[in-house]
Write an enzyme that holds these catalytic residues in place. Structure first.
Site, PDB file in Angstrom:
ATOM      1  N   GLY A  33       0.838  -1.212   0.000  1.00 26.65           N
ATOM      2  CA  GLY A  33       0.000   0.000   0.000  1.00 26.65           C
ATOM      3  C   GLY A  33       0.868   1.256   0.000  1.00 26.65           C
ATOM      4  O   GLY A  33       0.646   2.191  -0.776  1.00 26.65           O
ATOM      5  N   HIS A  34       1.873   1.269   0.877  1.00 26.02           N
ATOM      6  CA  HIS A  34       2.804   2.410   0.898  1.00 26.02           C
ATOM      7  C   HIS A  34       3.511   2.541  -0.449  1.00 26.02           C
ATOM      8  O   HIS A  34       3.687   3.634  -0.976  1.00 26.02           O
ATOM      9  CB  HIS A  34       3.868   2.218   1.986  1.00 26.02           C
ATOM     10  CG  HIS A  34       3.347   2.213   3.390  1.00 26.02           C
ATOM     11  ND1 HIS A  34       3.337   1.079   4.171  1.00 26.02           N
ATOM     12  CD2 HIS A  34       2.832   3.192   4.166  1.00 26.02           C
ATOM     13  CE1 HIS A  34       2.850   1.362   5.365  1.00 26.02           C
ATOM     14  NE2 HIS A  34       2.528   2.638   5.394  1.00 26.02           N
ATOM     15  N   GLY A 145      -3.000   7.901   1.339  1.00 20.88           N
ATOM     16  CA  GLY A 145      -3.905   6.805   1.006  1.00 20.88           C
ATOM     17  C   GLY A 145      -5.345   7.120   1.379  1.00 20.88           C
ATOM     18  O   GLY A 145      -5.619   7.698   2.423  1.00 20.88           O
ATOM     19  N   LYS A 147      -7.211   4.886   2.203  1.00 25.69           N
ATOM     20  CA  LYS A 147      -7.426   3.957   3.324  1.00 25.69           C
ATOM     21  C   LYS A 147      -7.699   4.737   4.616  1.00 25.69           C
ATOM     22  O   LYS A 147      -8.541   4.374   5.425  1.00 25.69           O
ATOM     23  CB  LYS A 147      -6.174   3.084   3.466  1.00 25.69           C
ATOM     24  CG  LYS A 147      -5.889   2.521   4.824  1.00 25.69           C
ATOM     25  CD  LYS A 147      -6.557   1.197   4.999  1.00 25.69           C
ATOM     26  CE  LYS A 147      -6.135   0.421   6.224  1.00 25.69           C
ATOM     27  NZ  LYS A 147      -5.654   1.151   7.346  1.00 25.69           N
ATOM     28  N   ASP A 148      -6.944   5.842   4.809  1.00 25.53           N
ATOM     29  CA  ASP A 148      -7.150   6.726   5.964  1.00 25.53           C
ATOM     30  C   ASP A 148      -7.968   7.925   5.471  1.00 25.53           C
ATOM     31  O   ASP A 148      -7.450   9.028   5.312  1.00 25.53           O
ATOM     32  CB  ASP A 148      -5.800   7.152   6.537  1.00 25.53           C
ATOM     33  CG  ASP A 148      -5.013   5.962   7.056  1.00 25.53           C
ATOM     34  OD1 ASP A 148      -5.231   5.558   8.203  1.00 25.53           O
ATOM     35  OD2 ASP A 148      -4.208   5.388   6.286  1.00 25.53           O
TER      36      ASP A 148
HETATM   37  P1  AMP Z   1       0.974   4.915   7.788  1.00 28.77           P
HETATM   38  O1  AMP Z   1       2.364   4.425   7.679  1.00 28.77           O
HETATM   39  O2  AMP Z   1      -0.006   3.887   8.237  1.00 28.77           O
HETATM   40  O3  AMP Z   1       0.875   6.218   8.538  1.00 28.77           O
HETATM   41  O4  AMP Z   1       0.517   5.263   6.305  1.00 28.77           O
HETATM   42  C1  AMP Z   1       1.270   6.118   5.491  1.00 28.77           C
HETATM   43  C2  AMP Z   1       0.468   6.416   4.250  1.00 28.77           C
HETATM   44  O5  AMP Z   1       0.190   5.201   3.553  1.00 28.77           O
HETATM   45  C3  AMP Z   1      -0.875   7.080   4.548  1.00 28.77           C
HETATM   46  O6  AMP Z   1      -1.143   8.081   3.571  1.00 28.77           O
HETATM   47  C4  AMP Z   1      -1.828   5.928   4.429  1.00 28.77           C
HETATM   48  O7  AMP Z   1      -3.155   6.311   4.083  1.00 28.77           O
HETATM   49  C5  AMP Z   1      -1.198   5.136   3.303  1.00 28.77           C
HETATM   50  N1  AMP Z   1      -1.650   3.743   3.328  1.00 28.77           N
HETATM   51  C6  AMP Z   1      -1.622   2.882   4.379  1.00 28.77           C
HETATM   52  N2  AMP Z   1      -2.191   1.717   4.033  1.00 28.77           N
HETATM   53  C7  AMP Z   1      -2.572   1.837   2.737  1.00 28.77           C
HETATM   54  C8  AMP Z   1      -3.229   0.968   1.796  1.00 28.77           C
HETATM   55  N3  AMP Z   1      -3.601  -0.273   2.140  1.00 28.77           N
HETATM   56  N4  AMP Z   1      -3.467   1.434   0.554  1.00 28.77           N
HETATM   57  C9  AMP Z   1      -3.099   2.702   0.201  1.00 28.77           C
HETATM   58  N5  AMP Z   1      -2.486   3.559   1.032  1.00 28.77           N
HETATM   59  C10 AMP Z   1      -2.228   3.133   2.286  1.00 28.77           C
END
Ligand code: AMP
Length: 286
Positions: A33-34, A145, A147-148
């Site tokens: 996803g990242h 994402g 996702k958030d």
């Molecule tokens: P995090 O490391 O969880 O703070 O996420 C960092 C970025 O990655 C944020 O913009 C999230 O929305 C995005 N992100 C996390 N999981 C996913 C996913 N499954 N699909 C797309 N983007 C994601």
């Protein structure tokens, strides 16, 4: 790939990167996803920066800050293989010296719903760190994402309100083949918890289909969502449904009826792991 650990180093590296810089802020424990955000950034900008920072101010006192996964060597390898130009890897003391953590940004309406209610202080912490990262990294484009979803809406609002000269790009949620939205927290799930967690994407997809067939009544859709999350799962795994909501796509406020589109969002604890997911509901010609 350059790894900058201090703000001064980061500023020096950034200055050599030219005008077109894409940015992907993360908390590490990277997954596909990242990486999909990194790919989008590379499509939109000449150079791409990733930050890896587990931001303490967005975790509540009972949340998983200290046990949040930090596989930094694997993360750096993934960034290198994805063609990231530089990684900013600060420590909390760099980002929050003296009183920096006391400065807060607030949007009462957007903070007053969904995760804003269940995670008090969370979005103030997110705005704090993203505002600081934007001022340090000075990106021309930043990828977040969907996702958030609430976080993305809040970042867009902050950028607009404070005139940050950065284009915000929302990227689709990346999922495992069985539908589970990828998350750094999925690695906490046991096999039976992961099976139970499939209720989240399955029930969201089910109401997306119902809406596409023409169902506009939010009470009906919300009931189907809740039933799908909680009923018919023969599993010893305990869940705690925090919300299953259908809201306006921009304001995130509750609605009664869907005109054209709405957003359905879920937060559910599966065992002790809190998971979130969401889908867009679009009314078909039913
Ligand atoms: P995090 O490391 O969880 O703070 O996420 C960092 C970025 O990655 C944020 O913009 C999230 O929305 C995005 N992100 C996390 N999981 C996913 C996913 N499954 N699909 C797309 N983007 C994601």
């Amino acid at each position: 790939m350059i790894v900058a650990k201090s703000i001064a180093e980061c500023r020096a590296v950034r200055a050599a990167m030219g005008d077109s810089l894409g940015f992907v802020p993360t908390m590490g424990a990277l997954h596909e996803g990242h990486l999909s955000l990194v790919h989008e950034s590379k499509r939109r900008a000449t150079k791409t920066a990733v930050s890896i920072f587990v931001n303490p101010t967005q975790f509540g006192p009972k949340e998983d800050f200290s046990k949040y996964p930090r596989p930094i060597d694997e993360d750096l390898l993934m960034c290198r293989e994805a063609g990231v130009d530089f990684v900013f890897l600060p420590e909390p003391i760099d980002i929050y010296p003296t009183d920096a953590a006391k400065m807060t940004i607030e949007f009462p309406e957007l903070f007053g719903v969904l995760d804003g209610v269940h995670r008090p202080g969370h979005f103030a912490g997110v705005c704090q760190v993203v505002a600081k990262l934007f001022n340090i990294v000075l990106p021309s484009v930043a990828c977040f994402g969907q996702k958030d979803y609430q976080q993305l809406a809040i970042i867009r609002a902050m950028v607009k309100a404070l005139d940050f000269p950065v284009e915000i790009v929302g990227c689709p949620t990346h999922r495992d083949p069985d539908g589970l939205a990828m998350s750094s927290r999925n690695r906490y799930l046991s096999t039976s918890e992961r099976d139970r967690a499939l209720a989240i994407s399955r029930s969201l997809f089910a109401i997306r289909d119902t809406a596409a067939r023409g169902q506009r009544d939010v009470v009906v859709l919300a009931k189907q969502l809740q039933d799908g999350l909680l009923d018919g799962w023969q599993s010893p795994v305990k869940v705690d449904l925090q919300y299953g909501a259908i809201v306006d796509v921009d304001t995130l406020q509750p609605i009664d009826r869907i005109d054209h589109a709405a957003q359905a969002l879920v937060a559910m604890k599966v065992g002790s792991t809190r998971l979130i997911d969401n889908v867009r509901l679009t009314i078909g010609h039913g």
